[in-house]
Each structure stands twice: as C-alpha cells, then as structure tokens.
Design a protein around this motif. Structure first.
Motif, PDB file in Angstrom:
ATOM      1  N   GLU A  18      75.848  75.111  20.485  1.00 38.71           N
ATOM      2  CA  GLU A  18      74.932  76.074  19.861  1.00 38.71           C
ATOM      3  C   GLU A  18      75.679  76.964  18.874  1.00 38.71           C
ATOM      4  O   GLU A  18      75.200  77.218  17.760  1.00 38.71           O
ATOM      5  N   GLU A  19      76.856  77.421  19.278  1.00 35.95           N
ATOM      6  CA  GLU A  19      77.646  78.287  18.401  1.00 35.95           C
ATOM      7  C   GLU A  19      78.058  77.539  17.139  1.00 35.95           C
ATOM      8  O   GLU A  19      77.995  78.074  16.030  1.00 35.95           O
TER       9      GLU A  19
ATOM     10  N   TRP B  41      70.963  80.745  16.479  1.00 30.47           N
ATOM     11  CA  TRP B  41      71.877  79.875  17.222  1.00 30.47           C
ATOM     12  C   TRP B  41      72.997  80.679  17.866  1.00 30.47           C
ATOM     13  O   TRP B  41      73.392  80.396  19.002  1.00 30.47           O
TER      14      TRP B  41
ATOM     15  N   ARG C 190      71.556  82.309  21.030  1.00 28.17           N
ATOM     16  CA  ARG C 190      71.440  81.374  22.156  1.00 28.17           C
ATOM     17  C   ARG C 190      72.779  81.210  22.877  1.00 28.17           C
ATOM     18  O   ARG C 190      72.850  81.275  24.100  1.00 28.17           O
ATOM     19  N   ALA C 191      73.842  80.982  22.105  1.00 25.74           N
ATOM     20  CA  ALA C 191      75.166  80.795  22.703  1.00 25.74           C
ATOM     21  C   ALA C 191      75.683  82.100  23.314  1.00 25.74           C
ATOM     22  O   ALA C 191      76.333  82.081  24.361  1.00 25.74           O
TER      23      ALA C 191
ATOM     24  N   GLU D 286      73.499  68.837  18.311  1.00 18.49           N
ATOM     25  CA  GLU D 286      72.122  69.078  18.735  1.00 18.49           C
ATOM     26  C   GLU D 286      71.824  68.422  20.079  1.00 18.49           C
ATOM     27  O   GLU D 286      71.064  68.973  20.880  1.00 18.49           O
TER      28      GLU D 286
ATOM     29  N   ALA E 125      73.367  70.840  22.450  1.00 17.24           N
ATOM     30  CA  ALA E 125      72.635  72.104  22.418  1.00 17.24           C
ATOM     31  C   ALA E 125      71.334  71.997  23.203  1.00 17.24           C
ATOM     32  O   ALA E 125      70.955  72.944  23.914  1.00 17.24           O
ATOM     33  N   ARG E 126      70.663  70.853  23.107  1.00 20.80           N
ATOM     34  CA  ARG E 126      69.418  70.672  23.868  1.00 20.80           C
ATOM     35  C   ARG E 126      69.661  70.727  25.372  1.00 20.80           C
ATOM     36  O   ARG E 126      68.768  71.075  26.136  1.00 20.80           O
TER      37      ARG E 126
ATOM     38  N   ALA F 191      76.691  75.910  25.168  1.00 24.97           N
ATOM     39  CA  ALA F 191      76.866  77.092  24.325  1.00 24.97           C
ATOM     40  C   ALA F 191      77.802  76.834  23.155  1.00 24.97           C
ATOM     41  O   ALA F 191      77.596  77.362  22.063  1.00 24.97           O
TER      42      ALA F 191
END
Length: 166
Positions: A60-61, A83, A86-87, A49, A52-53, A57
């Motif tokens: 996120e994946e 998620w 996003r990636a 996390e 990811a912030r 990618a």
C-alpha cells in the motif's frame, strides 16, 4: 498427555505451513520492488495491488509512492494520500512519515493540518523511522501550545492500539 502431544504437533505443522506459504509472498514483493526500481512500473503496480488487496501495508505504501511521484501513473496527491493512510493505519512507519508530510504541506487534502502532521510524524518515530524525529523537531516550533497538547492526546489515542508494546 497424548492430547497435549497431538495439539503440539498440530500447532507445529500449522506454523511450518504458514511460514512456507509466507516465503513466496516475500519473494514476490522483492520482485515487485525490483520491477519498480527498474522502471517497470505497470508490472510492479500490478503485483503491489495483489498484495495491497490482502492488506499488505508495504505494498500500500509503495503504491502511494507511485502516485506521489507519478511513477507509471499520473501524479495524484489525493490517491497517494489515501494509499499512505491505508498503510499508516496498519503501522507502517514510512507511510506514517509520508502522511505527516502530506498533512504538513497540505497536499492531497484541503489545507495543511499541523496537529495531524505532528500525530503522524510522532507515530512514525515510535515505529522506528529516524527521519520522523527530524520532521518532529522541525514542525514543533510551528505549533501553538494548544495544538501541541491536542496532538499529544491524539498520539496517545493511536499509540495504544497501533503500538501497544512500545
């Protein structure tokens, strides 16, 4: 001449500093992956996390994988889909393939969408995921000629900005 040398030196120092700062980040992603493989899901997710912030990618994946499989969290197809999306938009081929599968089977979304499944499998294949080619071969016969044409238009739209040099 002095100005060029100063600019060159400044660029060299800046690039070296960025490289040295990136190395610990990669090491911490390895730690997070190791924690995930060891079943320490809460600790792994906390590290993912953080990355990811900042737009990583891969992190996120992997959070998407955790939600997809219920690893340390309640299985949640909608959150996994989010998620992966996003990636995917950052060009992560594994996430794109995962997103294609979610569109193909209709998990995390109201209904299957074969046009979007084709889109994400194709982008994943362009990004280098060999399994995406197999998925494309499997779903292509299930699309109508019109659906395939719409999917190809979308692939061209996304490919231009996602993979400009491929």
């Amino acid at each position: 001449m002095f100005r060029v040398q100063t600019l060159y030196r400044t660029c060299t120092y800046t690039c070296t500093a960025l490289f040295l700062l990136a190395a610990p980040a990669q090491a911490d992603m390895e730690v997070a992956r190791d924690l995930m493989e060891a079943g320490e899901y809460a600790e792994a997710r906390a590290l993912f996390e953080v990355y990811a912030r900042s737009g990583n990618a891969e992190a996120e994946e992997l959070i998407g994988v955790m939600y997809a499989l219920g690893l340390g969290v309640a299985r949640d197809d909608e959150r996994a889909f989010d998620w992966y999306l996003r990636a995917s938009l950052k060009g992560h081929p594994g996430a794109q393939s995962g997103l294609g599968w979610y569109y193909e089977v209709g998990r995390g979304i109201p209904a299957p969408d074969m046009v979007r499944a084709y889109l994400w499998y194709a982008l994943s294949a362009i990004g280098g995921d060999p399994d995406a080619l197999i998925s494309l071969e499997e779903i292509t016969p299930r699309l109508t000629v019109e659906e395939r044409a719409r999917a190809e238009v979308l692939v061209d739209d996304y490919k231009g900005w996602m993979y400009p040099f491929r």
